[in-house]
Design an enzyme around this catalytic site. Structure first.
Site, mmCIF file in Angstrom:
data_model
loop_
_atom_site.group_PDB
_atom_site.id
_atom_site.type_symbol
_atom_site.label_atom_id
_atom_site.label_comp_id
_atom_site.label_asym_id
_atom_site.label_seq_id
_atom_site.Cartn_x
_atom_site.Cartn_y
_atom_site.Cartn_z
ATOM 1 N N ASN A 102 1.198 0.971 -13.054
ATOM 2 C CA ASN A 102 -0.100 0.705 -12.981
ATOM 3 C C ASN A 102 -0.084 -1.239 -13.145
ATOM 4 O OD1 ASN A 102 -0.862 2.688 -13.763
ATOM 5 N ND2 ASN A 102 -0.451 3.693 -15.247
ATOM 6 N N VAL A 103 -1.697 -2.214 -12.649
ATOM 7 C CA VAL A 103 -2.350 -2.626 -12.897
ATOM 8 C C VAL A 103 -2.405 -3.316 -14.372
ATOM 9 C CG1 VAL A 103 -1.740 -4.160 -10.004
ATOM 10 C CG2 VAL A 103 -4.486 -2.752 -12.195
ATOM 11 N N HIS A 119 3.355 -2.819 -8.621
ATOM 12 C CA HIS A 119 2.173 -3.512 -8.302
ATOM 13 C C HIS A 119 1.268 -4.686 -8.865
ATOM 14 C CE1 HIS A 119 2.329 1.028 -6.968
ATOM 15 N NE2 HIS A 119 3.084 0.034 -5.830
ATOM 16 N N CYS A 127 -4.091 -18.073 -5.725
ATOM 17 C CA CYS A 127 -4.828 -18.414 -4.640
ATOM 18 C C CYS A 127 -4.540 -18.488 -2.351
ATOM 19 C CB CYS A 127 -4.638 -19.928 -4.327
ATOM 20 S SG CYS A 127 -5.669 -21.032 -3.196
ATOM 21 N N CYS A 151 -9.870 -21.014 -6.573
ATOM 22 C CA CYS A 151 -8.361 -21.825 -6.623
ATOM 23 C C CYS A 151 -8.758 -23.512 -7.782
ATOM 24 C CB CYS A 151 -7.278 -22.251 -6.242
ATOM 25 S SG CYS A 151 -6.268 -22.686 -6.402
ATOM 26 N N SER A 193 1.142 10.663 -8.701
ATOM 27 C CA SER A 193 1.201 11.826 -7.522
ATOM 28 C C SER A 193 2.292 11.498 -7.040
ATOM 29 C CB SER A 193 0.073 11.310 -7.246
ATOM 30 O OG SER A 193 -0.134 10.338 -6.772
ATOM 31 N N GLU A 219 -1.163 17.945 -13.802
ATOM 32 C CA GLU A 219 -1.036 18.770 -12.276
ATOM 33 C C GLU A 219 0.031 18.723 -11.801
ATOM 34 O OE1 GLU A 219 -3.815 19.846 -10.660
ATOM 35 O OE2 GLU A 219 -5.671 18.403 -11.548
HETATM 36 C C1 BJW Z 1 -2.241 12.733 -15.459
HETATM 37 C C2 BJW Z 1 -3.595 12.647 -16.340
HETATM 38 C C3 BJW Z 1 -2.751 12.579 -17.763
HETATM 39 C C4 BJW Z 1 -4.137 12.779 -14.728
HETATM 40 N N1 BJW Z 1 -1.479 12.969 -17.848
HETATM 41 N N2 BJW Z 1 -0.922 12.526 -16.316
HETATM 42 C C5 BJW Z 1 7.431 5.116 3.115
HETATM 43 C C6 BJW Z 1 7.180 6.940 3.751
HETATM 44 C C7 BJW Z 1 5.389 6.838 3.883
HETATM 45 C C8 BJW Z 1 4.887 5.119 4.032
HETATM 46 C C9 BJW Z 1 5.206 4.115 3.441
HETATM 47 C C10 BJW Z 1 6.654 4.382 3.295
HETATM 48 N N3 BJW Z 1 7.332 3.132 2.203
HETATM 49 C C11 BJW Z 1 5.864 2.371 2.733
HETATM 50 C C12 BJW Z 1 4.557 2.786 3.414
HETATM 51 C C13 BJW Z 1 3.091 2.890 2.953
HETATM 52 C C14 BJW Z 1 2.900 2.484 1.872
HETATM 53 C C15 BJW Z 1 2.964 3.852 1.076
HETATM 54 O O1 BJW Z 1 3.304 4.626 0.419
HETATM 55 N N4 BJW Z 1 1.437 4.499 1.614
HETATM 56 C C16 BJW Z 1 1.454 6.396 1.071
HETATM 57 C C17 BJW Z 1 0.223 6.387 0.477
HETATM 58 C C18 BJW Z 1 1.613 6.841 2.250
HETATM 59 N N5 BJW Z 1 3.411 1.308 0.394
HETATM 60 C C19 BJW Z 1 3.173 0.203 0.861
HETATM 61 O O2 BJW Z 1 2.337 -0.895 1.374
HETATM 62 C C20 BJW Z 1 3.913 -0.504 -0.492
HETATM 63 N N6 BJW Z 1 4.042 -1.653 0.546
HETATM 64 C C21 BJW Z 1 5.514 -1.182 1.293
HETATM 65 O O3 BJW Z 1 6.443 -0.488 1.103
HETATM 66 O O4 BJW Z 1 5.873 -3.205 1.303
HETATM 67 C C22 BJW Z 1 7.289 -2.801 2.073
HETATM 68 C C23 BJW Z 1 6.360 -2.256 4.278
HETATM 69 C C24 BJW Z 1 5.568 -2.692 4.133
HETATM 70 C C25 BJW Z 1 4.799 -1.651 5.064
HETATM 71 C C26 BJW Z 1 5.275 -1.623 5.954
HETATM 72 C C27 BJW Z 1 6.545 -0.299 5.719
HETATM 73 C C28 BJW Z 1 7.075 -1.074 4.430
HETATM 74 C C29 BJW Z 1 2.616 -1.059 -1.602
HETATM 75 C C30 BJW Z 1 2.268 0.076 -1.805
HETATM 76 C C31 BJW Z 1 1.292 -0.728 -3.056
HETATM 77 C C32 BJW Z 1 0.102 0.134 -3.862
HETATM 78 N N7 BJW Z 1 -0.819 -0.187 -4.323
HETATM 79 C C33 BJW Z 1 -1.744 0.308 -5.049
HETATM 80 C C34 BJW Z 1 -2.999 -0.652 -5.417
HETATM 81 C C35 BJW Z 1 -2.302 -1.567 -6.337
HETATM 82 C C36 BJW Z 1 -3.744 -2.602 -6.703
HETATM 83 C C37 BJW Z 1 -4.708 -1.570 -7.669
HETATM 84 O O5 BJW Z 1 -4.281 -1.211 -8.683
HETATM 85 O O6 BJW Z 1 -5.447 -1.671 -7.354
HETATM 86 O O7 BJW Z 1 -1.394 0.617 -6.342
HETATM 87 S S1 BJW Z 1 -2.598 1.676 -4.071
HETATM 88 C C38 BJW Z 1 -2.391 2.756 -5.384
HETATM 89 O O8 BJW Z 1 -1.238 3.910 -5.462
HETATM 90 C C39 BJW Z 1 -1.980 1.817 -7.129
HETATM 91 C C40 BJW Z 1 -0.926 2.757 -7.979
HETATM 92 O O9 BJW Z 1 -0.781 1.751 -8.323
HETATM 93 C C41 BJW Z 1 -0.222 3.822 -6.397
HETATM 94 C C42 BJW Z 1 0.108 4.690 -7.191
HETATM 95 O O10 BJW Z 1 -1.139 5.803 -7.719
HETATM 96 P P1 BJW Z 1 -0.765 6.651 -8.900
HETATM 97 O O11 BJW Z 1 -0.574 6.010 -10.178
HETATM 98 O O12 BJW Z 1 0.881 7.588 -8.219
HETATM 99 O O13 BJW Z 1 -2.376 7.276 -9.223
HETATM 100 P P2 BJW Z 1 -2.391 8.647 -8.458
HETATM 101 O O14 BJW Z 1 -4.011 8.178 -9.029
HETATM 102 O O15 BJW Z 1 -2.594 8.300 -7.199
HETATM 103 O O16 BJW Z 1 -2.152 9.846 -9.413
HETATM 104 C C43 BJW Z 1 -2.630 9.918 -10.869
HETATM 105 C C44 BJW Z 1 -1.883 11.096 -11.275
HETATM 106 O O17 BJW Z 1 -1.745 11.397 -12.840
HETATM 107 C C45 BJW Z 1 -1.833 12.573 -10.847
HETATM 108 O O18 BJW Z 1 -1.214 13.352 -10.239
HETATM 109 C C46 BJW Z 1 -3.073 12.699 -12.238
HETATM 110 O O19 BJW Z 1 -2.538 14.767 -11.518
HETATM 111 C C47 BJW Z 1 -2.128 12.763 -12.559
HETATM 112 N N8 BJW Z 1 -2.738 12.655 -14.592
HETATM 113 N N9 BJW Z 1 -4.754 12.330 -15.536
HETATM 114 C C48 BJW Z 1 -0.967 12.950 -17.075
HETATM 115 N N10 BJW Z 1 -4.384 12.520 -18.778
HETATM 116 ZN ZN ZN Z 2 -5.368 -23.190 -4.832
#
Ligand code: BJW
Ligand code: ZN
Length: 250
Positions: A102-103, A119, A127, A151, A193, A219
């Site tokens: 989380n951010v 993240h 910048c 900036c 997730s 979930e």
């Molecule tokens: C509850 C609840 C309650 C609800 N109690 N539970 C290997 C395989 C495939 C792909 C890749 C791989 N390695 C890298 C990749 C590419 C990509 C990736 O992962 N893609 C997949 C989607 C397939 N990853 C990247 O690009 C990463 N960089 C990287 O690997 O660099 C090296 C590289 C570069 C290029 C190519 C290869 C390698 C960077 C990932 C950055 C993610 N950024 C975000 C945005 C951040 C900024 C912002 O906040 O705006 O991060 S995307 C978004 O998803 C955010 C989150 O931190 C992240 C995860 O989401 P999260 O937290 O899991 O949320 P949800 O909504 O998915 O789930 C919520 C859950 O809560 C649910 O399960 C609900 O049931 C539950 N819930 N209420 C308990 N009350």
């Molecule tokens: Zn600057």
């Protein structure tokens, strides 16, 4: 209290080192929408993959900044919830480190020390030209027609200091998280997730053992069938109960 909650509390209380890896679900009860559940209102038509990328920002910085300003206003309004507070409390009861995707900064606001933010942080800006970083506490009103932020050093466009798809994670936070996971004998996976890498790979590593993995999620996720205990409950309900149970046992 359910048997699953009792089992989770026992694993945590008996562990030498616990790591909590959190995602958007722990902040959901602060009124902050998660990513992969339906985006609300204004953003219903956009997936995180369409907004959280360098390409989206390059094509339409106004739209991406509007999304982040809207989210800042929700975070400021929602604040910490019982789940964030109970996790901070748990950290005073057992040796526990927090790693978050989380951010929103809400674990730190709740009192968890030294949180590894995989993240980035929505309250920091960087910048796009000179890389200068700054923090802001400014909450804009989302509907306002605001100029793009610039900036203080060179006047170029700034961006949120968060990690978008295709970008690498901050080395310090990732290295720290990997070390925590390697050394933990209990890993608590809360409100994620488990679909975004490399955060999901940290959990996959823990699942290969010897640590016991506990999942708290309303979930099921790709890991639910492989964990020692799956608590199908909200974080704000499960975590205070675990903390109270450990206190009662102490
Ligand atoms: C509850 C609840 C309650 C609800 N109690 N539970 C290997 C395989 C495939 C792909 C890749 C791989 N390695 C890298 C990749 C590419 C990509 C990736 O992962 N893609 C997949 C989607 C397939 N990853 C990247 O690009 C990463 N960089 C990287 O690997 O660099 C090296 C590289 C570069 C290029 C190519 C290869 C390698 C960077 C990932 C950055 C993610 N950024 C975000 C945005 C951040 C900024 C912002 O906040 O705006 O991060 S995307 C978004 O998803 C955010 C989150 O931190 C992240 C995860 O989401 P999260 O937290 O899991 O949320 P949800 O909504 O998915 O789930 C919520 C859950 O809560 C649910 O399960 C609900 O049931 C539950 N819930 N209420 C308990 N009350
Ligand atoms: Zn600057």
């Amino acid at each position: 209290m359910s048997d699953a909650l009792k089992a989770a509390a026992r694993l945590i209380a008996d562990a030498r080192r616990v790591v909590a890896l959190t995602g958007a679900g722990i902040s959901a009860e602060s009124g902050i929408p998660t990513f992969r559940e339906a985006q609300t209102g204004l953003w219903a038509r956009f997936s995180p993959e369409a907004l959280a990328t360098p390409e989206a920002f390059a094509a339409a910085p106004e739209r991406v900044w509007a999304w982040y300003r809207w989210r800042r206003s929700l975070i400021a309004r929602g604040g910490v919830n019982a789940g964030h507070r109970a996790l901070a409390e748990l950290g005073t009861q057992v040796p526990l480190e927090v790693v978050t995707q989380n951010v929103d900064g809400l674990h730190t606001a709740a009192g968890s020390p030294d949180v590894a933010e995989l993240h980035g942080n929505i309250w920091r800006e960087r910048c796009t030209a000179c890389g200068h970083e700054s923090s802001t506490a400014i909450i804009d009103h989302p509907g306002d027609d605001l100029a793009l932020p610039s900036c203080a050093q060179c006047n170029a466009l700034t961006r949120p200091a968060v990690v978008w798809f295709g970008e690498t994670l901050p080395v310090d936070a990732l290295t720290t998280a990997e070390a925590y996971i390697r050394e933990a004998d209990c890993v608590l996976v809360i409100g994620t997730s488990n679909r975004v890498y490399p955060a999901a790979a940290l959990v996959e590593h823990a699942l290969r053992g010897p640590a016991s993995v506990i999942e708290i999620n309303i979930e099921t996720t790709p890991i639910s069938g492989s964990v020692a205990v799956h608590l199908a409950e909200s974080a704000s309900h499960a975590l205070p109960q675990i903390s109270r149970r450990i206190k009662a046992r102490a």
